[in-house]
Design a protein around this motif. Structure first.
Motif, short mmCIF file in Angstrom:
data_model
loop_
_atom_site.label_atom_id
_atom_site.label_comp_id
_atom_site.label_asym_id
_atom_site.label_seq_id
_atom_site.Cartn_x
_atom_site.Cartn_y
_atom_site.Cartn_z
N ASP A 237 0.83 -1.21 0.00
CA ASP A 237 0.00 0.00 0.00
C ASP A 237 0.86 1.26 0.00
N SER A 238 1.88 1.29 0.86
CA SER A 238 2.74 2.47 0.95
C SER A 238 3.55 2.66 -0.32
N GLN A 240 2.75 1.65 -3.28
CA GLN A 240 1.85 2.06 -4.35
C GLN A 240 1.52 3.55 -4.24
N LYS A 241 1.34 4.03 -3.01
CA LYS A 241 1.12 5.47 -2.81
C LYS A 241 2.33 6.26 -3.30
#
Length: 411
Positions: A237-238, A240-241
């Motif tokens: 998630d991080s 991808q951000k």
């Protein structure tokens, strides 16, 4: 800036890039390189401003004299077992306004390499067949004569600047357009401003990056962003951000590296999350490479693995430190001569005793294991030439070439 629609997959090669490859002296080997990259499902970028194609920051632009030099060099390596430093970095200064958490250049921070010695090194690299030269530090933008340094890069070699973005503005970007420096590689380790500044221990680190990227992309200069994976980013998630944040800045490439246990991280156990980080990066890269709306993603560790181009330390790549010491890799604390005492050509040829060719084994890992086992102290300075040769000769070499150099061709 380069329009995002100009990102292409190698499987969708256009007639234009094919025609550009045909301009190369060694068409057969140029086609081999492109076919290899097609099989790796890599993307490339086309710039209408320069009418050139960019694979990534490891290769020169196409068409160019530098591209021809690299192809011919690769041909010589594969067909005739030549040793050619296709790529080289010059550490022009040890000075830096940041104190980055992961910095592997914690030694010799006070030195600037003399301009005359930089020119001498660049002239030697040209004779040796080098195709691309990285200008690095410290922070090279700390040099008031940085444009004079960049202007030393001759026709036939393409340069790239490794920087935090400090001091790069519209005027500087405009001046770069008149040089042979075709790429800027800017470090940014987080998408959150406070975290980025904390990791750099500099309150304007994040803003420096944004200002530099804006100035460079506005002038259509190929811009890559390097991220060194942190514990804060080691989940999908991080990351991808982070990738989405960088994509929206309009850069052409994201380079992903993992922490190196040298410099500020010397003696630390950073290897425990390598596998996890590599898996996450590979997964995201596979997903993003399907779309032409994302920058090229280069997974540094994957790129230098046995399945790709391998480790060229000391053979296809060398680094000249700011105090003149010649190292096989910018992150390895071993030296094999000093350009203040011998010519770079003499030093490089002598290094052939330990680095006959590109290897499937990372030399940093191999030499680091011996340094650790023998409890050799590298905290204060780069090791002497005699000790470095002893360590290098103890390092094991792979029994086969990396995939990129396994093309068996008759002489």
């Amino acid at each position: 800036m380069i329009n995002i629609s100009n990102f292409k997959r190698f499987n969708d090669l256009t007639e234009d890039i094919s025609n550009s490859i045909k301009k190369c002296d060694s068409i057969e080997d140029a086609n081999y390189i492109i076919e290899f990259l097609k099989n790796k499902k890599e993307n490339y970028t086309y710039s209408k401003d320069t009418n050139k194609y960019y694979i990534n920051s490891f290769f020169p632009s196409i068409p160019s004299i530098s591209w021809n030099r690299m192809v011919n060099g690769i041909s010589g390596i594969m067909k005739y077992n030549k040793r050619i430093p296709l790529q080289a970095d010059i550490v022009v200064t040890g000075k830096c306004h940041c104190n980055c958490w992961h910095c592997f250049r914690s030694k010799d921070k006070s030195f600037d390499m003399e301009l005359s010695k930089i020119k001498e090194c660049i002239d030697s690299l040209y004779k040796l067949g080098t195709a691309t030269i990285g200008i690095t530090g410290g922070e090279p933008m700390q040099r008031e004569d940085i444009l004079d340094i960049i202007n030393l890069i001759p026709d036939g070699i393409e340069g790239q600047l490794y920087t935090t973005g400090h001091g790069i503005d519209d005027t500087f970007a405009t001046n770069l357009k008149e040089t042979n420096l075709t790429r800027c590689i800017i470090s940014l380790d987080h998408f959150d401003e406070k975290m980025a500044n904390k990791l750099r221990q500099y309150p304007e680190a994040f803003n420096d990056v944004l200002q530099a990227i804006k100035a460079l992309t506005n002038k259509n200069i190929y811009t890559a962003v390097t991220v060194c994976i942190t514990n804060e980013l080691i989940n999908s998630d991080s990351l991808q951000k982070y990738f989405d944040f960088i994509k929206d800045l309009g850069v052409q490439e994201i380079r992903v590296v993992l922490p190196i246990p040298q410099g500020n991280l010397e003696g630390t156990a950073v290897g425990r999350f390598y596998g996890k980080a590599m898996g996450i990066v590979k997964q995201i890269k596979r997903e993003y490479s399907k779309h032409t709306t994302y920058p090229v993603i280069v997974n540094f560790c994957e790129f230098e693995s046995a399945d790709y181009i391998g480790c060229g330390a000391g053979s296809n790549y060398i680094s000249i430190n700011n105090d003149g010491l010649v190292t096989p890799c910018v992150a390895v604390p071993l030296s094999f001569g000093n350009v203040h005492n011998n010519t770079l050509e003499e030093i490089y040829h002598k290094m052939g005793e330990c680095f006959p060719e590109s290897d499937c084994v990372c030399f940093g890992i191999a030499s680091g294991s011996i340094i650790s086992k023998e409890k050799i102290n590298t905290n204060s300075t780069i090791l002497s030439t005699d000790i470095s040769f002893e360590i290098a000769k103890k390092c094991k070499h792979s029994s086969e070439k990396a995939a990129f150099f396994r093309c068996n061709k008759s002489k």
